[in-house]
Design a protein around this motif. Structure first.
Motif, PDB file in Angstrom:
ATOM      1  N   CYS A  30       0.844  -1.210   0.000  1.00 42.33           N
ATOM      2  CA  CYS A  30       0.000   0.000   0.000  1.00 42.33           C
ATOM      3  C   CYS A  30       0.879   1.260   0.000  1.00 42.33           C
ATOM      4  O   CYS A  30       1.613   1.526   0.954  1.00 42.33           O
ATOM      5  N   GLY A  31       0.792   2.043  -1.062  1.00 46.72           N
ATOM      6  CA  GLY A  31       1.608   3.256  -1.180  1.00 46.72           C
ATOM      7  C   GLY A  31       1.201   4.317  -0.175  1.00 46.72           C
ATOM      8  O   GLY A  31       2.027   5.129   0.248  1.00 46.72           O
ATOM      9  N   ALA A  32      -0.057   4.308   0.224  1.00 46.51           N
ATOM     10  CA  ALA A  32      -0.520   5.297   1.207  1.00 46.51           C
ATOM     11  C   ALA A  32       0.153   5.049   2.551  1.00 46.51           C
ATOM     12  O   ALA A  32       0.553   5.994   3.245  1.00 46.51           O
ATOM     13  N   LEU A  33       0.296   3.793   2.914  1.00 44.22           N
ATOM     14  CA  LEU A  33       0.929   3.463   4.193  1.00 44.22           C
ATOM     15  C   LEU A  33       2.405   3.872   4.185  1.00 44.22           C
ATOM     16  O   LEU A  33       2.906   4.443   5.156  1.00 44.22           O
ATOM     17  N   THR A  34       3.101   3.599   3.087  1.00 46.16           N
ATOM     18  CA  THR A  34       4.520   3.997   2.995  1.00 46.16           C
ATOM     19  C   THR A  34       4.636   5.511   3.132  1.00 46.16           C
ATOM     20  O   THR A  34       5.517   6.027   3.826  1.00 46.16           O
ATOM     21  N   THR A  35       3.731   6.228   2.473  1.00 43.92           N
ATOM     22  CA  THR A  35       3.765   7.697   2.534  1.00 43.92           C
ATOM     23  C   THR A  35       3.547   8.169   3.963  1.00 43.92           C
ATOM     24  O   THR A  35       4.268   9.031   4.468  1.00 43.92           O
ATOM     25  N   ALA A 218      -0.680   7.841  -4.245  1.00 47.81           N
ATOM     26  CA  ALA A 218      -0.586   6.630  -3.425  1.00 47.81           C
ATOM     27  C   ALA A 218      -0.866   5.403  -4.279  1.00 47.81           C
ATOM     28  O   ALA A 218      -2.018   5.127  -4.637  1.00 47.81           O
ATOM     29  N   THR A 219       0.195   4.702  -4.635  1.00 41.33           N
ATOM     30  CA  THR A 219       0.030   3.496  -5.452  1.00 41.33           C
ATOM     31  C   THR A 219      -0.815   2.475  -4.692  1.00 41.33           C
ATOM     32  O   THR A 219      -0.656   2.302  -3.488  1.00 41.33           O
ATOM     33  N   CYS A 220      -1.717   1.814  -5.417  1.00 41.62           N
ATOM     34  CA  CYS A 220      -2.743   0.974  -4.772  1.00 41.62           C
ATOM     35  C   CYS A 220      -2.853  -0.349  -5.550  1.00 41.62           C
ATOM     36  O   CYS A 220      -3.536  -0.405  -6.578  1.00 41.62           O
ATOM     37  N   PRO A 221      -2.151  -1.407  -5.096  1.00 40.31           N
ATOM     38  CA  PRO A 221      -2.103  -2.642  -5.892  1.00 40.31           C
ATOM     39  C   PRO A 221      -3.479  -3.199  -6.306  1.00 40.31           C
ATOM     40  O   PRO A 221      -3.690  -3.454  -7.501  1.00 40.31           O
ATOM     41  N   ALA A 229       4.916  -5.744  -5.334  1.00 40.36           N
ATOM     42  CA  ALA A 229       6.360  -5.461  -5.400  1.00 40.36           C
ATOM     43  C   ALA A 229       6.680  -4.351  -6.408  1.00 40.36           C
ATOM     44  O   ALA A 229       7.761  -3.768  -6.375  1.00 40.36           O
ATOM     45  N   MET A 230       5.737  -4.058  -7.317  1.00 38.14           N
ATOM     46  CA  MET A 230       5.990  -3.041  -8.363  1.00 38.14           C
ATOM     47  C   MET A 230       5.676  -1.616  -7.932  1.00 38.14           C
ATOM     48  O   MET A 230       5.834  -0.674  -8.709  1.00 38.14           O
ATOM     49  N   GLY A 231       5.192  -1.461  -6.691  1.00 36.33           N
ATOM     50  CA  GLY A 231       4.680  -0.152  -6.253  1.00 36.33           C
ATOM     51  C   GLY A 231       5.661   0.988  -6.454  1.00 36.33           C
ATOM     52  O   GLY A 231       5.320   2.033  -7.004  1.00 36.33           O
ATOM     53  N   ASP A 232       6.906   0.782  -6.014  1.00 36.09           N
ATOM     54  CA  ASP A 232       7.865   1.886  -6.113  1.00 36.09           C
ATOM     55  C   ASP A 232       8.224   2.178  -7.576  1.00 36.09           C
ATOM     56  O   ASP A 232       8.439   3.332  -7.948  1.00 36.09           O
ATOM     57  N   ASP A 233       8.267   1.108  -8.409  1.00 38.97           N
ATOM     58  CA  ASP A 233       8.548   1.332  -9.844  1.00 38.97           C
ATOM     59  C   ASP A 233       7.477   2.235 -10.452  1.00 38.97           C
ATOM     60  O   ASP A 233       7.775   3.150 -11.223  1.00 38.97           O
ATOM     61  N   LEU A 234       6.238   1.977 -10.089  1.00 42.63           N
ATOM     62  CA  LEU A 234       5.151   2.788 -10.660  1.00 42.63           C
ATOM     63  C   LEU A 234       5.200   4.220 -10.131  1.00 42.63           C
ATOM     64  O   LEU A 234       4.967   5.178 -10.893  1.00 42.63           O
ATOM     65  N   ALA A 235       5.493   4.351  -8.841  1.00 45.52           N
ATOM     66  CA  ALA A 235       5.586   5.711  -8.265  1.00 45.52           C
ATOM     67  C   ALA A 235       6.688   6.492  -8.987  1.00 45.52           C
ATOM     68  O   ALA A 235       6.527   7.677  -9.317  1.00 45.52           O
TER      69      ALA A 235
END
Ligand SMILES: Cc1ncc(C[n+]2csc(CCOP(=O)(O)OP(=O)(O)O)c2C)c(N)n1
Ligand code: SF4
Length: 309
Positions: A30-35, A218-221, A229-235
């Motif tokens: 979850c990109g929102a959680l990382t943020t 916020a990337t959202c799989p 695993a691709m979240g950061d690549d997409l961001a």
């Protein structure tokens, strides 16, 4: 081109302290959680989070929470009204001597795009206008994620959502400009991909009194349709294609904190996501892809003309 760093040179300089412990009921990747994790560790633990109903609400399901800071849950429409109540209460407690000044808390609204751009916009508009001193972190996953990914006014043009199965026909609302038109001291876009840029922005906003907005892509799989695993690549691709500009407005004056020298074509970002699959399969829809590319090009042509010396 990146702006010069003033407070942090690399991620190694970020605070090591974690405000959010590992383990939460949110989706893997979850990109929102990382943020939130990055934002909170830079802001510090002396904060009370005012959370509008959404995915992040799962972080505080009693009696379990990975958070070290306090949390107030509100309806989708009222996080900024909740923030006003908390700010007033803290100020009254300090004025009457019942709360030592060094125990003051930052009031931080945490809300998704559905709350921020749609349901809660009215109460937020009032709070900014009144000069309320608060922080606002919008994690923009570009739809109503918690209830099954229905379209919000942040859903981008031609993206698939549960309520726009053939592609969202509208252009994304510009919350950065909506906030800026209220003349708050600070507005920024951020990405978990560039943690140093994010941290620098928190530091630049820290001395400013009033409303301070941070909008994070916020990337959202599950909603966007990609492997966690691709979240950061997409961001990263969102920034490199120019789809997600990194910028800030201090007292209304805008500057971009990163200007991509050579933007990658938007397809590099769109194609790996299931929400854009209808643009590539069963047959390619060049006009729909071109509409997205043209909007990005127009944005950067204007930006480069106005900001490059
Ligand atoms: C007035 C109202 N309508 C519907 C809901 C149901 N609901 C709970 S969370 C949610 C989605 C919130 O979307 P967003 O703000 O984008 O945050 P996300 O779920 O993506 O984290 C909805 C529709 C609600 N809580 N209140
Ligand atoms: S649906 Fe998206 S925003 Fe919500 S918890 Fe899962 S990854 Fe995060």
């Amino acid at each position: 081109m990146k702006v010069a760093r003033e407070h942090y040179r690399s991620v190694k300089d970020l605070p090591a302290d974690e405000i959010i412990a590992p383990g939460s009921p949110l989706c893997a990747g979850c990109g929102a959680l990382t943020t939130l994790r990055l934002f909170h560790k830079v802001l510090g633990g002396n904060a009370v989070v005012v959370n509008a109903a959404g995915c992040m609400t799962l972080m505080a399901t009693y009696p379990f929470t990975p958070l070290r800071s306090s949390w107030l849950y509100t309806t989708m429409a009222s996080p900024s009204a909740g923030a006003q109540g908390l700010r007033d209460a803290l100020d009254i407690l300090m004025e009457s001597g019942r709360l030592p000044k060094d125990e003051n808390l930052n009031v931080l609204v945490l809300a998704g795009d559905g709350s921020t751009l749609d349901m809660g916009l009215s109460s937020t508009s009032g709070a900014i206008h009144r000069g309320l001193d608060f922080w606002y972190l919008c994690y923009d996953n570009e739809a109503y994620g918690n209830t099954g990914f229905q379209a919000s006014s942040a859903s981008p043009l031609n993206s698939h959502t549960a309520t726009s199965p053939l592609g969202t026909p509208w252009v994304k609302k510009d919350i950065f400009e909506i906030w800026r038109s209220h003349r708050p001291p600070y507005v920024a876009t951020i990405s978990a991909h560039d943690a140093v840029d994010l941290a620098e922005k928190v530091e630049r906003a820290r001395p400013l009194r009033g409303a301070k907005l941070f909008v994070a892509l916020a990337t959202c799989p599950p909603g966007w349709g990609f492997e966690p695993a691709m979240g950061d690549d997409l961001a990263k691709l969102a920034v490199e294609t120019g789809i997600w500009p990194l910028k800030e407005a201090v007292e209304g004056s805008i500057r971009h904190t990163f200007i991509p020298e050579r933007r990658r074509p938007v397809e590099a970002y769109l194609e790996p996501q299931r929400r854009y699959r209808h643009l590539f399969q069963p047959e390619r829809r060049p006009e729909a892809i071109a509409a997205i590319q043209e909007a990005v090009d127009r944005y950067w042509d204007a930006t480069i003309a106005s900001e490059r010396p």
